[in-house]
Design a protein around this motif. Structure first.
Motif, PDB file in Angstrom:
ATOM      1  N   GLU A 124       0.469  -1.400  -0.354  1.00 14.59           N
ATOM      2  CA  GLU A 124       0.191  -0.169   0.009  1.00 14.59           C
ATOM      3  C   GLU A 124       0.609   1.040   0.030  1.00 14.59           C
ATOM      4  OE1 GLU A 124      -4.009   2.198   2.029  1.00 14.59           O
ATOM      5  OE2 GLU A 124      -3.118  -0.593   2.097  1.00 14.59           O
ATOM      6  N   SER A 125       1.892   1.053   0.551  1.00 15.92           N
ATOM      7  CA  SER A 125       3.387   2.673   0.745  1.00 15.92           C
ATOM      8  C   SER A 125       3.510   2.693  -0.516  1.00 15.92           C
ATOM      9  CB  SER A 125       3.959   2.369   1.803  1.00 15.92           C
ATOM     10  OG  SER A 125       3.451   1.604   3.124  1.00 15.92           O
ATOM     11  N   LEU A 183      -5.961   8.137  -1.561  1.00 15.27           N
ATOM     12  CA  LEU A 183      -6.132   7.119  -0.276  1.00 15.27           C
ATOM     13  C   LEU A 183      -6.656   6.131  -1.231  1.00 15.27           C
ATOM     14  CD1 LEU A 183      -9.464   9.998  -0.368  1.00 15.27           C
ATOM     15  CD2 LEU A 183      -7.046   9.534   1.329  1.00 15.27           C
ATOM     16  N   GLY A 184      -6.336   4.966  -0.727  1.00 15.67           N
ATOM     17  CA  GLY A 184      -6.572   3.007  -0.882  1.00 15.67           C
ATOM     18  C   GLY A 184      -7.611   3.013  -0.730  1.00 15.67           C
ATOM     19  N   ILE A 185      -8.490   2.217  -1.880  1.00 14.85           N
ATOM     20  CA  ILE A 185     -10.059   1.899  -1.447  1.00 14.85           C
ATOM     21  C   ILE A 185     -10.338   0.157  -1.827  1.00 14.85           C
ATOM     22  CG2 ILE A 185     -10.390   4.899  -1.948  1.00 14.85           C
ATOM     23  CD1 ILE A 185     -11.364   3.202  -5.006  1.00 14.85           C
ATOM     24  N   ASP A 186      -8.860  -0.290  -1.440  1.00 14.73           N
ATOM     25  CA  ASP A 186      -8.810  -1.733  -2.454  1.00 14.73           C
ATOM     26  C   ASP A 186      -7.860  -2.161  -2.778  1.00 14.73           C
ATOM     27  OD1 ASP A 186     -10.504  -4.199  -2.592  1.00 14.73           O
ATOM     28  OD2 ASP A 186      -9.273  -3.929  -4.641  1.00 14.73           O
ATOM     29  N   ARG A 199      -7.564  10.341 -14.520  1.00 16.86           N
ATOM     30  CA  ARG A 199      -8.107  10.834 -13.547  1.00 16.86           C
ATOM     31  C   ARG A 199      -8.900  10.896 -11.980  1.00 16.86           C
ATOM     32  NH1 ARG A 199      -9.116  16.185 -13.427  1.00 16.86           N
ATOM     33  NH2 ARG A 199     -11.299  16.979 -12.838  1.00 16.86           N
ATOM     34  N   THR A 200      -9.782   9.873 -11.881  1.00 15.80           N
ATOM     35  CA  THR A 200      -9.998   9.992 -10.682  1.00 15.80           C
ATOM     36  C   THR A 200      -9.226   8.304  -9.618  1.00 15.80           C
ATOM     37  OG1 THR A 200     -12.163   8.970 -11.384  1.00 15.80           O
ATOM     38  CG2 THR A 200     -12.055  11.638 -10.596  1.00 15.80           C
ATOM     39  N   VAL A 201      -9.188   7.601 -10.320  1.00 15.33           N
ATOM     40  CA  VAL A 201      -8.554   6.143  -9.834  1.00 15.33           C
ATOM     41  C   VAL A 201      -7.297   5.688 -10.383  1.00 15.33           C
ATOM     42  CG1 VAL A 201      -9.606   3.745  -9.715  1.00 15.33           C
ATOM     43  CG2 VAL A 201     -11.270   5.172  -9.669  1.00 15.33           C
ATOM     44  N   ARG A 235      -2.299  -6.108  -5.296  1.00 14.78           N
ATOM     45  CA  ARG A 235      -2.776  -5.255  -5.586  1.00 14.78           C
ATOM     46  C   ARG A 235      -3.992  -4.163  -5.185  1.00 14.78           C
ATOM     47  NH1 ARG A 235      -7.694  -6.650 -10.033  1.00 14.78           N
ATOM     48  NH2 ARG A 235      -8.703  -6.000  -7.683  1.00 14.78           N
ATOM     49  N   LEU A 236      -3.470  -2.918  -5.580  1.00 13.83           N
ATOM     50  CA  LEU A 236      -3.670  -1.620  -4.663  1.00 13.83           C
ATOM     51  C   LEU A 236      -4.542  -0.977  -5.843  1.00 13.83           C
ATOM     52  CD1 LEU A 236      -4.131   0.146  -2.266  1.00 13.83           C
ATOM     53  CD2 LEU A 236      -2.088   0.906  -3.242  1.00 13.83           C
ATOM     54  N   THR A 237      -5.473  -0.696  -5.623  1.00 10.56           N
ATOM     55  CA  THR A 237      -6.972   1.118  -6.237  1.00 10.56           C
ATOM     56  C   THR A 237      -6.594   1.995  -5.114  1.00 10.56           C
ATOM     57  OG1 THR A 237      -7.787  -0.773  -7.591  1.00 10.56           O
ATOM     58  CG2 THR A 237      -8.628   0.999  -7.188  1.00 10.56           C
ATOM     59  N   CYS A 238      -6.395   2.864  -5.947  1.00 12.29           N
ATOM     60  CA  CYS A 238      -6.227   4.333  -5.118  1.00 12.29           C
ATOM     61  C   CYS A 238      -7.869   5.413  -5.521  1.00 12.29           C
ATOM     62  CB  CYS A 238      -5.425   4.889  -4.645  1.00 12.29           C
ATOM     63  SG  CYS A 238      -4.352   3.914  -3.205  1.00 12.29           S
ATOM     64  N   LEU A 239      -8.279   5.813  -5.193  1.00 11.62           N
ATOM     65  CA  LEU A 239      -8.931   7.068  -5.747  1.00 11.62           C
ATOM     66  C   LEU A 239      -8.102   8.464  -5.231  1.00 11.62           C
ATOM     67  CD1 LEU A 239     -11.573   8.177  -5.628  1.00 11.62           C
ATOM     68  CD2 LEU A 239     -12.446   9.036  -3.368  1.00 11.62           C
ATOM     69  N   LEU A 240      -8.083   9.716  -6.508  1.00 11.57           N
ATOM     70  CA  LEU A 240      -7.509  10.524  -6.470  1.00 11.57           C
ATOM     71  C   LEU A 240      -8.504  11.454  -5.802  1.00 11.57           C
ATOM     72  CD1 LEU A 240      -5.610   9.553  -9.839  1.00 11.57           C
ATOM     73  CD2 LEU A 240      -4.932   9.168  -7.334  1.00 11.57           C
TER      74      LEU A 240
END
Length: 130
Positions: free
Chosen positions: A53-54, A73-76, A101-103, A122-127
């Protein structure tokens, strides 16, 4: 590093995470196994997730700067642990799977000192805007 990303943060500092390279295309860091083990003296799976996640969050934040959304922001997060490690240092490498643009989604591969794969995450982040 391509850009200064600041300290690893309180948790990252406690875990001994050291960033070696950071850009939107690739983020690399190391983490010692010692001090990050579970009761059976093996690298803790949660420690691998913290490293993942880092790395992914930094990559996403650096990408976010290019679309005026520098807060990630990590969301998954998901992780598969392939091999136990008892000592030494592990290295994580994050590369993008999707940068919108947002993910943003990054794959993080963690290897041991022999180059064997220890974990794939696998990490998905909200931007978000600052």
């Amino acid at each position: 590093m391509d850009q200064y990303i600041g300290p690893a943060g309180l948790l990252g500092d406690r875990m001994g995470i050291e960033f070696l390279e950071a850009s939107p295309e690739r983020v690399v860091a190391t983490m010692p196994v010692e001090g990050n083990t579970q009761p059976f003296s093996l690298l803790h799976g949660g420690a691998s997730c913290v490293l993942a996640e880092s790395l992914g969050s930094v990559g996403a934040a650096l990408h976010g700067q290019t679309v005026d959304r520098p807060v990630s922001l990590g969301i998954d997060i998901s992780a598969t642990h392939h091999k136990a490690v008892r000592s030494g240092v592990v290295t994580g490498t994050a590369t993008p799977l999707h940068r919108g643009r947002t993910v943003a989604t990054y794959e993080i591969v963690i290897t041991d000192e022999s180059g064997d794969r220890v974990c794939t995450a696998r990490l998905t982040c909200l931007l978000r805007a600052a």
